[in-house]
Design a protein around this motif. Structure first.
Motif, short mmCIF file in Angstrom:
data_model
loop_
_atom_site.label_atom_id
_atom_site.label_comp_id
_atom_site.label_asym_id
_atom_site.label_seq_id
_atom_site.Cartn_x
_atom_site.Cartn_y
_atom_site.Cartn_z
N ALA A 1 78.36 10.94 -14.32
CA ALA A 1 78.68 10.10 -15.49
C ALA A 1 77.42 9.36 -15.92
CB ALA A 1 79.79 9.12 -15.16
N ILE A 2 76.52 10.08 -16.60
CA ILE A 2 75.22 9.53 -16.96
C ILE A 2 75.28 8.93 -18.36
CG2 ILE A 2 72.78 10.05 -17.27
CD1 ILE A 2 73.26 12.47 -15.37
N GLN A 3 74.84 7.70 -18.48
CA GLN A 3 74.89 7.00 -19.75
C GLN A 3 73.86 7.53 -20.75
OE1 GLN A 3 76.85 4.80 -21.01
NE2 GLN A 3 77.94 3.79 -19.35
N ARG A 4 74.23 7.45 -22.03
CA ARG A 4 73.31 7.75 -23.12
C ARG A 4 73.37 6.64 -24.17
NH1 ARG A 4 74.18 13.48 -25.64
NH2 ARG A 4 76.40 13.16 -25.24
N ILE A 5 72.42 6.70 -25.11
CA ILE A 5 72.35 5.72 -26.18
C ILE A 5 72.41 6.46 -27.51
CG2 ILE A 5 70.98 3.88 -27.22
CD1 ILE A 5 69.44 3.70 -24.53
N GLN A 6 73.36 6.10 -28.35
CA GLN A 6 73.42 6.71 -29.69
C GLN A 6 72.21 6.29 -30.51
OE1 GLN A 6 75.82 6.02 -33.82
NE2 GLN A 6 77.04 5.86 -31.94
N SER A 7 71.56 7.25 -31.17
CA SER A 7 70.46 6.93 -32.05
C SER A 7 71.00 6.29 -33.32
CB SER A 7 69.68 8.20 -32.41
OG SER A 7 68.70 7.92 -33.40
N ASN A 8 70.59 5.05 -33.57
CA ASN A 8 71.05 4.35 -34.77
C ASN A 8 70.38 2.99 -34.86
OD1 ASN A 8 72.66 4.06 -37.15
ND2 ASN A 8 74.28 5.23 -36.14
N GLY A 9 70.56 2.32 -35.99
CA GLY A 9 70.02 0.99 -36.21
C GLY A 9 70.87 -0.08 -35.55
N LYS A 10 70.76 -1.30 -36.02
CA LYS A 10 71.48 -2.42 -35.39
C LYS A 10 72.56 -2.98 -36.31
CE LYS A 10 68.07 -5.18 -34.19
NZ LYS A 10 67.39 -6.31 -33.50
N LYS A 11 73.23 -2.12 -37.06
CA LYS A 11 74.29 -2.57 -37.94
C LYS A 11 75.66 -2.25 -37.35
CE LYS A 11 71.57 -2.01 -42.18
NZ LYS A 11 71.51 -1.34 -43.51
N GLY A 12 76.65 -3.04 -37.73
CA GLY A 12 78.03 -2.77 -37.34
C GLY A 12 78.19 -2.65 -35.85
N GLU A 13 78.90 -1.57 -35.43
CA GLU A 13 79.18 -1.39 -34.00
C GLU A 13 77.91 -1.12 -33.20
OE1 GLU A 13 79.25 2.72 -35.81
OE2 GLU A 13 80.05 0.76 -36.38
N CYS A 14 76.80 -0.82 -33.88
CA CYS A 14 75.55 -0.50 -33.18
C CYS A 14 74.65 -1.71 -32.97
CB CYS A 14 74.79 0.58 -33.94
SG CYS A 14 75.34 2.26 -33.54
N ARG A 15 75.07 -2.87 -33.35
CA ARG A 15 74.15 -4.00 -33.29
C ARG A 15 73.73 -4.35 -31.87
NH1 ARG A 15 79.23 -5.92 -34.21
NH2 ARG A 15 80.00 -7.63 -32.90
N LYS A 16 74.51 -3.90 -30.86
CA LYS A 16 74.14 -4.24 -29.49
C LYS A 16 74.08 -3.06 -28.53
CE LYS A 16 75.27 -9.16 -29.16
NZ LYS A 16 76.00 -10.20 -28.39
N TRP A 17 74.32 -1.84 -29.00
CA TRP A 17 74.23 -0.77 -28.00
C TRP A 17 73.72 0.56 -28.53
CZ3 TRP A 17 79.35 -3.05 -28.27
CH2 TRP A 17 80.23 -2.40 -29.14
N CYS A 18 73.04 0.59 -29.66
CA CYS A 18 72.42 1.83 -30.12
C CYS A 18 70.90 1.78 -29.92
CB CYS A 18 72.81 2.12 -31.57
SG CYS A 18 74.57 2.58 -31.72
N SER A 19 70.20 2.80 -30.39
CA SER A 19 68.82 2.98 -29.96
C SER A 19 67.87 1.86 -30.40
CB SER A 19 68.29 4.33 -30.46
OG SER A 19 68.34 4.42 -31.87
N GLN A 20 67.98 1.40 -31.62
CA GLN A 20 67.06 0.36 -32.06
C GLN A 20 67.19 -0.88 -31.18
OE1 GLN A 20 67.21 -0.78 -36.21
NE2 GLN A 20 65.90 -2.57 -35.89
N TYR A 21 68.43 -1.28 -30.90
CA TYR A 21 68.65 -2.45 -30.05
C TYR A 21 68.04 -2.24 -28.66
CZ TYR A 21 70.85 -5.77 -26.95
OH TYR A 21 71.06 -6.73 -25.99
N TRP A 22 68.36 -1.11 -28.03
CA TRP A 22 67.96 -0.93 -26.64
C TRP A 22 66.45 -0.72 -26.50
CZ3 TRP A 22 70.15 -2.64 -22.61
CH2 TRP A 22 71.54 -2.72 -22.53
N LEU A 23 65.83 -0.01 -27.44
CA LEU A 23 64.39 0.17 -27.36
C LEU A 23 63.66 -1.17 -27.52
CD1 LEU A 23 64.02 3.54 -29.27
CD2 LEU A 23 63.85 3.16 -26.80
N GLU A 24 64.17 -2.02 -28.39
CA GLU A 24 63.59 -3.35 -28.53
C GLU A 24 63.83 -4.16 -27.25
OE1 GLU A 24 65.29 -5.02 -32.04
OE2 GLU A 24 64.10 -3.76 -33.41
#
Length: 374
Positions: free
Chosen positions: A311-334
Motif C-alpha cells: 500500500a504505497i502512497q502517491r501524490i496527485q499532480s495538481n496545484g493548491k486549489k480546492g481539495e488539493c490545497r493540502k495534499w497534491c503535488s504543489q503543496y507537498w513539493l513546497e
C-alpha cells in the motif's frame, strides 16, 4: 519518520477524496477505459578511505552502473555527512492521468503544466526513477540529489504514441519528459506507465508491441493496472486475479518484462489485501514487489521499517486549489523544500544506505545492502 500531526487529520480523508475525483475523471474517458528486516547486526557500517589524491570535499571514485542509470560512488561516512545523505527520508511518487491541451477533469494536466512541474523538479535536484526501482530499493541517484517517481495511470493515448518518424508524438507525456531531460542533463527520462487492456488506446497488436518495446528499450517501466479497470474491492478474489493475470499475459506478448509493480484502479484495495500483490489465475501466477495507492502524501523510503509495499502512497499532480490545497503535488513539493530533513537524500551509492545516526533504528536493509550511519 513522521508526517506532522497537523497534517495527519486531513490525510485520513485524502485517499477517499482522490478516489472520488479519479472516478469522476475516468467517467469522462471514451469507452472502458521488503524483504523481512535483516537480523540484528547483519547490516554493518562500511567505511572505505578515499583516494589519497582526493580532497576532503571530493566524491569517492565512481563505480560501474547499469545502462541508463547514473554512475554510483563508493560512499563513506564522511562523504555521506558532506552530502547530508538521508536514505530514510520521504520520496514523492507523483500520480498523473491524462495530459490534455484542454483539461476535462481535475485530475487532468496540460502538457505545459506537466512541463513546468518537471522543470521545477529538475531545478530543485530531483532525479526520476521507476516505480520498480523504487520499491526494490535499486535506487541510482547522484549524491545529494533526491529521487522522484513519475507514474501514469490507464495508458491513455495522451501519455504516449509514436509518430511516423518513430519518435514520441508531440505534447504526449513521454515527449515532454524527453524534452525536459534534453535540457536538464541530470534529469533522467524515465517513468512508470500502468496500463489496461488497450495500452495507450491502441487496438492493433503490432502497434501495441511497437509502443511497449519503445518504452522498455528507453528505460521506461510498463506494468499492470488490471484488464478492465474495475473497483477491485467489490470483486471476489478469483476475479481480482483474473483482472491482473490477463494484463500480465498481454504485456508478455508485447515484449515487456513481468510486472514488479501495479497500481490499484481508483486506489481501491481488494479483499483480502494480499490478493493485489500475489495470486494466480488459470495457471499463471503474479507476485508484485509493490502495490500503489491513489494518494495522498509522500511515500516512506523503501528502506523504512514502516514501509508497506502492499500500500504505497502517491501524490496527485495538481496545484493548491480546492481539495488539493493540502495534499497534491504543489503543496507537498513546497513542504519538502521547507522540511529538507524529512526528504530522501541520496548518498550516490546504490550498494549502501546512508542515514544520520539518529535514524539508524528506522531502517532495514534490502538486497543485503550495507548501512552507513554517520
Amino acid at each position: 519518520m513522521r508526517i506532522p500531526g497537523s497534517l495527519t487529520r486531513v490525510i485520513g480523508i485524502a485517499n477517499a477524496v482522490v478516489i472520488t475525483v479519479a472516478i469522476i475523471g475516468l467517467s469522462l474517458l471514451p469507452g472502458e477505459p521488503r524483504p523481512a528486516a535483516a537480523p540484528q547486526g547483519a547490516a554493518r557500517i562500511q567505511e572505505r578511505p578515499a583516494s589519497p589524491e582526493a580532497g576532503p570535499s571530493e566524491a569517492p571514485a565512481p563505480s560501474t552502473s547499469p545502462v541508463g542509470q547514473p554512475p554510483g560512488v563508493v560512499a563513506t561516512p564522511d562523504f555521506a555527512r558532506q552530502v547530508r545523505a538521508n536514505e530514510a527520508g520521504l520520496v514523492p511518487v507523483l500520480m498523473y492521468h491524462r495530459i490534455l491541451a484542454k483539461r476535462l477533469a481535475s485530475i487532468d494536466r496540460t502538457p505545459d503544466q506537466l512541463r513546468k512541474e518537471l522543470e521545477r523538479l529538475a531545478e530543485r535536484g530531483y532525479v526520476p526513477i521507476t516505480a520498480r526501482e523504487f520499491v526494490t530499493g535499486d535506487i541510482h541517484v547522484p549524491a545529494g540529489k533526491y529521487p522522484v517517481v513519475l507514474t501514469f495511470d490507464d495508458g491513455h493515448p495522451s501519455q504516449f504514441g509514436l509518430g511516423a518518424d518513430g519518435q514520441p508524438l508531440p505534447d504526449t507525456a513521454v515527449a515532454v519528459i524527453q524534452d525536459v531531460a534534453s535540457r536538464y542533463p541530470g534529469f533522467r527520462p524515465v517513468a512508470t506507465f500502468w496500463v489496461n487492456r488497450e495500452p495507450f488506446g491502441l487496438r492493433d497488436r503490432a502497434a501495441q508491441e511497437s509502443a511497449v518495446r519503445w518504452l522498455v528499450d528507453h528505460g521506461y517501466e510498463v506494468a499492470n493496472h488490471t484488464w478492465g479497470h474495475p473497483n477491485l474491492r467489490v470483486l471476489k478474489r478469483k476475479k481480482v486475479s483474473e483482472q491482473i493475470v490477463r494484463v500480465e499475459r498481454l504485456l508478455k506478448k508485447l515484449g515487456a518484462p513481468p510486472s514488479q509493480t501495479m497500481a490499484l484502479p481508483y486506489g481501491s484495495m481488494p479483499r483480502p489485501k494480499k490478493a493485489a500483490r500475489t495470486g494466480s489465475w488459470d495457471g499463471t501466477r503474479y507476485d508484485f514487489a509493490g502495490v500503489f495507492l491513489a494518494g495522498a502524501e509522500p511515500s516512506l523510503s523503501p528502506y523504512a521499517k514502516k514501509f508497506d509495499p502492499g500500500a504505497i502512497q502517491r501524490i496527485q499532480s495538481n496545484g493548491k486549489k480546492g481539495e488539493c490545497r493540502k495534499w497534491c503535488s504543489q503543496y507537498w513539493l513546497e513542504w519538502l523544500d521547507k522540511h529538507p530533513g524529512e526528504r530522501y537524500v541520496s548518498d550516490g551509492d546504490p550498494e549502501r544506505i546512508s542515514v544520520p545516526e539518529s535514524l539508524r533504528g528506522n531502517i532495514v536493509t534490502k538486497r543485503g545492502l550495507q548501512v552507513i550511519a554517520y
